[in-house]
Design a protein around this motif. Sequence first.
Motif, PDB file in Angstrom:
ATOM      1  N   ASN A  44      -2.594 -12.418  -3.370  1.00 63.90           N
ATOM      2  CA  ASN A  44      -3.578 -12.061  -2.340  1.00 63.90           C
ATOM      3  C   ASN A  44      -3.510 -13.053  -1.189  1.00 63.90           C
ATOM      4  O   ASN A  44      -3.358 -14.258  -1.422  1.00 63.90           O
ATOM      5  CB  ASN A  44      -5.011 -12.152  -2.908  1.00 63.90           C
ATOM      6  N   HIS A  62      -7.118  -3.725   0.879  1.00 62.71           N
ATOM      7  CA  HIS A  62      -5.909  -3.909   0.057  1.00 62.71           C
ATOM      8  C   HIS A  62      -4.640  -3.623   0.851  1.00 62.71           C
ATOM      9  O   HIS A  62      -4.603  -2.708   1.669  1.00 62.71           O
ATOM     10  CB  HIS A  62      -5.983  -3.114  -1.245  1.00 62.71           C
ATOM     11  N   SER A 200      -5.857  -7.841  -0.264  1.00 63.94           N
ATOM     12  CA  SER A 200      -5.657  -7.890  -1.709  1.00 63.94           C
ATOM     13  C   SER A 200      -4.426  -7.108  -2.154  1.00 63.94           C
ATOM     14  O   SER A 200      -3.958  -6.202  -1.471  1.00 63.94           O
ATOM     15  CB  SER A 200      -6.905  -7.356  -2.422  1.00 63.94           C
ATOM     16  N   GLU A 203      -4.412  -3.048  -5.728  1.00 59.12           N
ATOM     17  CA  GLU A 203      -5.627  -2.230  -5.813  1.00 59.12           C
ATOM     18  C   GLU A 203      -5.320  -0.892  -6.462  1.00 59.12           C
ATOM     19  O   GLU A 203      -6.099  -0.379  -7.262  1.00 59.12           O
ATOM     20  CB  GLU A 203      -6.209  -2.020  -4.402  1.00 59.12           C
ATOM     21  N   LEU A 207      -7.469  -2.360  -9.031  1.00 60.07           N
ATOM     22  CA  LEU A 207      -8.309  -3.356  -8.334  1.00 60.07           C
ATOM     23  C   LEU A 207      -8.004  -4.780  -8.801  1.00 60.07           C
ATOM     24  O   LEU A 207      -8.888  -5.637  -8.845  1.00 60.07           O
ATOM     25  CB  LEU A 207      -9.803  -3.052  -8.558  1.00 60.07           C
ATOM     26  N   ALA A 210      -8.338  -7.862  -6.243  1.00 60.55           N
ATOM     27  CA  ALA A 210      -9.728  -8.122  -5.836  1.00 60.55           C
ATOM     28  C   ALA A 210     -10.466  -8.943  -6.882  1.00 60.55           C
ATOM     29  O   ALA A 210     -11.355  -9.728  -6.557  1.00 60.55           O
ATOM     30  CB  ALA A 210     -10.457  -6.801  -5.588  1.00 60.55           C
ATOM     31  N   VAL A 224     -16.054  -4.394   2.256  1.00 55.62           N
ATOM     32  CA  VAL A 224     -14.764  -3.785   1.919  1.00 55.62           C
ATOM     33  C   VAL A 224     -14.516  -2.627   2.874  1.00 55.62           C
ATOM     34  O   VAL A 224     -15.445  -1.874   3.194  1.00 55.62           O
ATOM     35  CB  VAL A 224     -14.776  -3.288   0.452  1.00 55.62           C
ATOM     36  N   ASN A 289     -12.562   1.660  -5.518  1.00 55.42           N
ATOM     37  CA  ASN A 289     -11.788   0.766  -4.648  1.00 55.42           C
ATOM     38  C   ASN A 289     -12.245  -0.665  -4.907  1.00 55.42           C
ATOM     39  O   ASN A 289     -13.065  -0.903  -5.795  1.00 55.42           O
ATOM     40  CB  ASN A 289     -11.984   1.162  -3.177  1.00 55.42           C
ATOM     41  N   ASP A 290     -11.731  -1.597  -4.104  1.00 52.11           N
ATOM     42  CA  ASP A 290     -11.999  -3.020  -4.333  1.00 52.11           C
ATOM     43  C   ASP A 290     -13.487  -3.363  -4.405  1.00 52.11           C
ATOM     44  O   ASP A 290     -13.867  -4.345  -5.050  1.00 52.11           O
ATOM     45  CB  ASP A 290     -11.340  -3.863  -3.232  1.00 52.11           C
TER      46      ASP A 290
END
Length: 346
Positions: A44, A62, A200, A203, A207, A210, A224, A289-290
Amino acid sequence: MDIELFRKIAELPGISGREEAVRAALLKMLKTCTDEQRVDAMGNIIAVKKGKGVRKLMLAAHMDEIGLLVSHIENNGFLRFVPVGGIDARTLMSQRVVIHTSKGPIFGVIGTKPVHLLDAAEASKAPGIKSLFIDTGLDGSEINSIVSIGDPVTLDRTTVEFGSQMINSKAIDDRAGVYVFIEALKKVKKFDCDIYAVFSVQEEVGLRGAVTSTFGVDPDLALVVDATAANDLPATPPQEFNCRLGQGVAITIMDGGSIINPQIVKTLKKLASDKNIKHQFKVSARGSNDAAAVQKTKSGVPVGLLSIPTRYIHSSIETASKIDIDAAVDLTVAFIENACKYNFDY
Ligand SMILES: [Zn+2]
């Protein structure tokens, strides 16, 4: 919208776990708009832009995209693959792809039997991913010196502007979010929080980036930005659209992975209304998602989620509206500049 910057970011190849080209390009861009950049053990990017240290605000988008990984090389040179991320096999048929080998990128196509050669049973159903293969134009004697098991494969698409403010590209999910944060980091002026911009990894496979980046940053607050599946399509009744292209950035209230802190939803709504930023709301019981990983880190993080409505998500023809992307940049800037003025406690 800076279409050339978007094109540059979207066309970079970077399937989950193999984000190196995206990471290198972003680190270069971030040098001009952040104070510090580092890369954690997962890969990351964490870029810091210092404010007055009042709160730690994490931004997360991401940088990986869905794609394929070469899993087997046939004796006659054809390649078999596994999907990386959620891919519908029907969208892979007849696609051009790029195989990223240690000798450099090579071109390939995902071939299928032509209609002329299908029998009735084959013609009646779509092929599964196991029946697909990549044709590189190389035969069995040539391919082993070029392609290796584990080489990543990306969809081969350039970015096209079309229709009314529409943009078409691979990897809008989530290079649109990456673009939004790069633009916001350039535009933001007065802010009291310290910004931790996280780009990130992994993902699309759960994920994963993250999780570690949020643990490392330990933010007080997070925002996010990610692409989301828009269902504003023919034959879909309007009550199932969930968000519409061109109607502004979607302030997400709930999706399949998170229920967003109501105080943050309220704040985003107020900022958008006060600053005349085009926005809509998204409520869905599906998708993640993240944001889902960020908000569950350590003892919990208040997280806001801005979504970019995207048609044909997770395919080579992802489509979004420049209006919505621009609105996401404006609302992100507004949130950064005002995040310290609000209390998000329950
Ligand atoms: Zn995404």
